[in-house]
Design a protein around this motif. Sequence first.
Motif, PDB file in Angstrom:
ATOM      1  N   ILE A  71     -71.469  11.266  41.903  1.00 50.93           N
ATOM      2  CA  ILE A  71     -71.506  12.056  43.143  1.00 50.93           C
ATOM      3  C   ILE A  71     -72.853  12.762  43.283  1.00 50.93           C
ATOM      4  O   ILE A  71     -73.420  12.870  44.374  1.00 50.93           O
ATOM      5  CB  ILE A  71     -70.350  13.069  43.170  1.00 50.93           C
ATOM      6  CG1 ILE A  71     -69.003  12.329  43.266  1.00 50.93           C
ATOM      7  CG2 ILE A  71     -70.509  14.053  44.332  1.00 50.93           C
ATOM      8  CD1 ILE A  71     -67.799  13.233  43.086  1.00 50.93           C
ATOM      9  N   ALA A  72     -73.384  13.231  42.139  1.00 51.93           N
ATOM     10  CA  ALA A  72     -74.623  14.020  42.165  1.00 51.93           C
ATOM     11  C   ALA A  72     -75.829  13.205  42.618  1.00 51.93           C
ATOM     12  O   ALA A  72     -76.735  13.740  43.269  1.00 51.93           O
ATOM     13  CB  ALA A  72     -74.889  14.615  40.778  1.00 51.93           C
ATOM     14  N   ALA A  82     -64.692  11.920  33.822  1.00 51.10           N
ATOM     15  CA  ALA A  82     -65.126  13.098  34.585  1.00 51.10           C
ATOM     16  C   ALA A  82     -66.650  13.212  34.565  1.00 51.10           C
ATOM     17  O   ALA A  82     -67.280  13.543  35.581  1.00 51.10           O
ATOM     18  CB  ALA A  82     -64.492  14.358  34.002  1.00 51.10           C
ATOM     19  N   PRO A 131     -68.457  17.604  32.830  1.00 51.61           N
ATOM     20  CA  PRO A 131     -68.900  17.314  34.211  1.00 51.61           C
ATOM     21  C   PRO A 131     -70.303  17.850  34.496  1.00 51.61           C
ATOM     22  O   PRO A 131     -71.088  17.207  35.206  1.00 51.61           O
ATOM     23  CB  PRO A 131     -67.846  18.016  35.074  1.00 51.61           C
ATOM     24  CG  PRO A 131     -66.638  18.119  34.204  1.00 51.61           C
ATOM     25  CD  PRO A 131     -67.177  18.341  32.826  1.00 51.61           C
ATOM     26  N   CYS A 132     -70.615  19.039  33.928  1.00 52.47           N
ATOM     27  CA  CYS A 132     -71.973  19.590  34.094  1.00 52.47           C
ATOM     28  C   CYS A 132     -72.999  18.665  33.446  1.00 52.47           C
ATOM     29  O   CYS A 132     -74.085  18.432  34.001  1.00 52.47           O
ATOM     30  CB  CYS A 132     -72.054  20.984  33.475  1.00 52.47           C
ATOM     31  SG  CYS A 132     -70.999  22.224  34.251  1.00 52.47           S
ATOM     32  N   ALA A 178     -68.760  12.891  38.109  1.00 51.35           N
ATOM     33  CA  ALA A 178     -69.632  13.997  38.511  1.00 51.35           C
ATOM     34  C   ALA A 178     -71.071  13.518  38.675  1.00 51.35           C
ATOM     35  O   ALA A 178     -71.759  13.871  39.639  1.00 51.35           O
ATOM     36  CB  ALA A 178     -69.564  15.123  37.474  1.00 51.35           C
ATOM     37  N   ILE A 223     -73.669  15.682  35.696  1.00 46.22           N
ATOM     38  CA  ILE A 223     -74.595  15.993  36.787  1.00 46.22           C
ATOM     39  C   ILE A 223     -76.042  16.000  36.285  1.00 46.22           C
ATOM     40  O   ILE A 223     -76.946  15.424  36.896  1.00 46.22           O
ATOM     41  CB  ILE A 223     -74.235  17.341  37.427  1.00 46.22           C
ATOM     42  CG1 ILE A 223     -72.875  17.241  38.130  1.00 46.22           C
ATOM     43  CG2 ILE A 223     -75.311  17.793  38.420  1.00 46.22           C
ATOM     44  CD1 ILE A 223     -72.305  18.571  38.575  1.00 46.22           C
TER      45      ILE A 223
END
Length: 404
Positions: free
Chosen positions: A262-263, A255, A310-311, A259, A314
């Motif tokens: 994608i970022a 995860a 996930p944060c 994430a 990013i």
Amino acid sequence: MIPYRWIIFTFVYFSFTTQYISYLSWNPFIALAEDLFGFQMIQCSVIVSAIAIGRIVSQIPGGIIADKFPPKVVLISSLTILGLITFLVSLKASFAIMLVGQFLISVSGVVIWPLAVKIVVDYFPQTRRDFMSGLLNTSATIAVMGTNFFIPYLVFNYSWHAAFQIISFLCFLNVIILLIFMKRNGEKSETSAPTKKRFNFNDVGLLLKNKGFLLTLAIFSGALYSAWGTNTWIPTYLVYKAQLPATTVGSMMAAFGIAGGIAMPVVGLITKGDPKKKYRFLFCDYFALAALLITISFTTSETLLWILMPCLGIATFGHMGPMNMIIADFIDSKIMGTATAVALFTWQLTVVAQSLVIGKVLDFATSPSYYSSVAVILSFGACFACIAILFIQKKLKNKELVIQ
């Protein structure tokens, strides 16, 4: 008709991915090396050190090569050597062969990262560079996930030889495609790289006198110190301090990686190469990265960690697009490959120092609480990068630095 800049970017993207797969190929074998090869863990660690040393000693020469020779020649030469060495490694397993082979693999592919960044700068307008750089770095995420999934699969279902041979095949497949479709210099195209002054070895010394470059070097090194250290050490924290099962940790890291992947291009669409947006975003991202690492160091709740990971992904990878481009703000693009290589060299030295510090701290670990210090140590780089950004913003405001 597709603009040539997209064609050459596609070539570089797949070359970058293949190089990274080769570079990371030993990592999944570490847990399997005793059963497959009879290697002790200390021998595995020596091979890891050899890979790191190979990158360090060849990084700056690799950047100079990227600046001095045409992209087609550099890519084909690098991937051909990489494919040959990887194939030879697949023939016989001994400690000496694996040690020398992995060292040469790291040396052979080292030129591709600085070349890839240079091509983004040469072929794309400033407003698209952050996005293209972010898109380029998704290949590293693909390589990490791919090697950790496919190499164990190939080993258990076929053989360890097959894992290296397929990587070798990928290298040669790239070479064939480059030979057939890639132009030598990108000439005869309205979107080819602009004509610039030729690379001169004297330009390398000028980098170390460039205040803007030195500050961006501090940002680059500090940011990657935290980013790649997080990718390396956070799973250890999750296992030993948070006491989570290995399967759960694997899912959390997936995860984290998705994430972050994608970022990277999304951030490029937001900043669009605008210096104010770029430096503001990078400051916020590094501040968030440091804050998240410190928060995680006090967190053992599985539910909360599922939210935070996930944060953290990013914050760890989202900055890659604009960060790779800040070096171009203060230097002539004709030495972009060399400048990127110097930045990578400096970062690799900080990673070695970081690993030694964390390893020494954990040597004294008498309880799981010691593992909290790992996340705190990792946060130092992001804090350092924040300070360097504040200096750049101040000097830009006072017109002591000018963006090219």
